[in-house]
Design a protein around this motif. Structure first.
Motif, PDB file in Angstrom:
ATOM      1  N   ARG A 126      46.304  -1.043  27.056  1.00 11.23           N
ATOM      2  CA  ARG A 126      46.589  -1.534  28.406  1.00 11.23           C
ATOM      3  C   ARG A 126      48.013  -2.094  28.481  1.00 11.23           C
TER       4      ARG A 126
ATOM      5  N   LYS B  19      50.351   0.795  28.608  1.00 11.22           N
ATOM      6  CA  LYS B  19      50.327   1.442  29.912  1.00 11.22           C
ATOM      7  C   LYS B  19      51.031   0.603  30.968  1.00 11.22           C
ATOM      8  N   SER B  20      50.914  -0.701  30.862  1.00  9.70           N
ATOM      9  CA  SER B  20      51.622  -1.556  31.823  1.00  9.70           C
ATOM     10  C   SER B  20      53.136  -1.431  31.647  1.00  9.70           C
ATOM     11  N   SER B  21      53.561  -1.125  30.415  1.00  4.26           N
ATOM     12  CA  SER B  21      54.988  -0.933  30.163  1.00  4.26           C
ATOM     13  C   SER B  21      55.518   0.293  30.902  1.00  4.26           C
TER      14      SER B  21
ATOM     15  N   SER C  66      54.785   1.366  34.003  1.00 10.04           N
ATOM     16  CA  SER C  66      55.200   1.013  35.369  1.00 10.04           C
ATOM     17  C   SER C  66      56.404   0.074  35.352  1.00 10.04           C
ATOM     18  N   THR C  67      56.442  -0.831  34.358  1.00  8.56           N
ATOM     19  CA  THR C  67      57.582  -1.747  34.251  1.00  8.56           C
ATOM     20  C   THR C  67      58.877  -0.992  34.025  1.00  8.56           C
TER      21      THR C  67
END
Length: 242
Positions: free
Chosen positions: A181, A184-186, A188-189
């Protein structure tokens, strides 16, 4: 201060101001430098007193400037002084950011890392956003190449992270859902970082992003790289023992 004056203070009012701000008298003999003017006494004060005391006085001094009536030059000076106050008072988060270490021996990579570091040391994170983006792209390309992922020149930063995450998952290198997770958040960042680089950095003729938001971006990107580094080190260690 070129003429020896400090704002519109007289000797008496300047001394009263410094006493109110720091509890110290600017008229003490130890500050009697050069001509003994207010400006020279202030320079001596800066040189002799601890950083936090200098920060307190400088912070109070710049509050005397009416920004609503100030010229662009005065506004720039105010901005630079504000950054100096943050740095001297020890509240500057930029200096706490991890140093970015290249993951290859390429000379250009080392130069990039140095330029990024120097922008932090100068307390100018907004100036180095373009170089930070270039560093991050090169860093992710090296990681992807280790896993046989194609790194053609036009592949954007967030795509590199996405394919890297997929390779780690399919290779059984991720032990927790939480790790996946975070990766994966990286995506969009770093996709958003592409837009900052293109529209709000020195990469093009842009109006640069403000200092505070630049600092936040530095912190998040540096944190992501540190996470990638730790993860890659663990994966490499496991592979070497197989």
């Amino acid at each position: 201060m070129d003429t020896g004056y400090v704002l519109d203070f007289s000797n008496r009012t300047f001394d009263e101001f410094v006493i109110d701000s720091t509890g110290l008298s600017i008229l003490e003999e130890k500050y009697n430098q050069g001509s003994g003017s207010k400006a020279n006494r202030l320079r001596a004060f800066w040189a002799q007193e601890p950083n936090y005391v200098v920060a307190k006085l400088l912070g109070d001094l710049i509050q005397c400037v009416p920004l609503d009536l100030a010229s662009e030059e005065v506004r720039r000076t105010y901005y630079e002084c504000s950054k100096a106050v943050a740095r001297l008072s020890g509240d500057n988060e930029a200096h706490e950011l991890v140093e970015l270490i290249p993951n290859s021996q390429e000379r250009e990579f080392s130069l990039l890392a140095r330029e990024v570091r120097e922008s932090i040391e100068r307390n100018e994170p907004e100036v180095g956003l373009d170089r930070l983006h270039t560093f991050t792209v090169k860093y992710l390309r090296v990681l992807c190449q280790k896993h046989g992922i194609s790194t053609e020149k036009d592949k954007p930063l967030h795509s590199l992270v996405g394919e890297y995450t997929k390779a780690l998952r399919e290779g059984g290198h991720l032990e927790s859902e939480m790790t996946e997770r975070i990766l994966k958040s990286s995506i969009s960042t770093l996709d958003a970082f592409n837009k900052v680089r293109n529209d709000q950095s020195l990469a093009h003729d842009n109006r640069m992003l403000n200092y505070d938001e630049s600092l936040v971006i530095y912190a998040h990107v540096a944190s992501s790289i540190r996470f990638f580094e730790a993860l890659d080190r663990r994966v490499s260690s496991l592979q070497n023992h197989c």
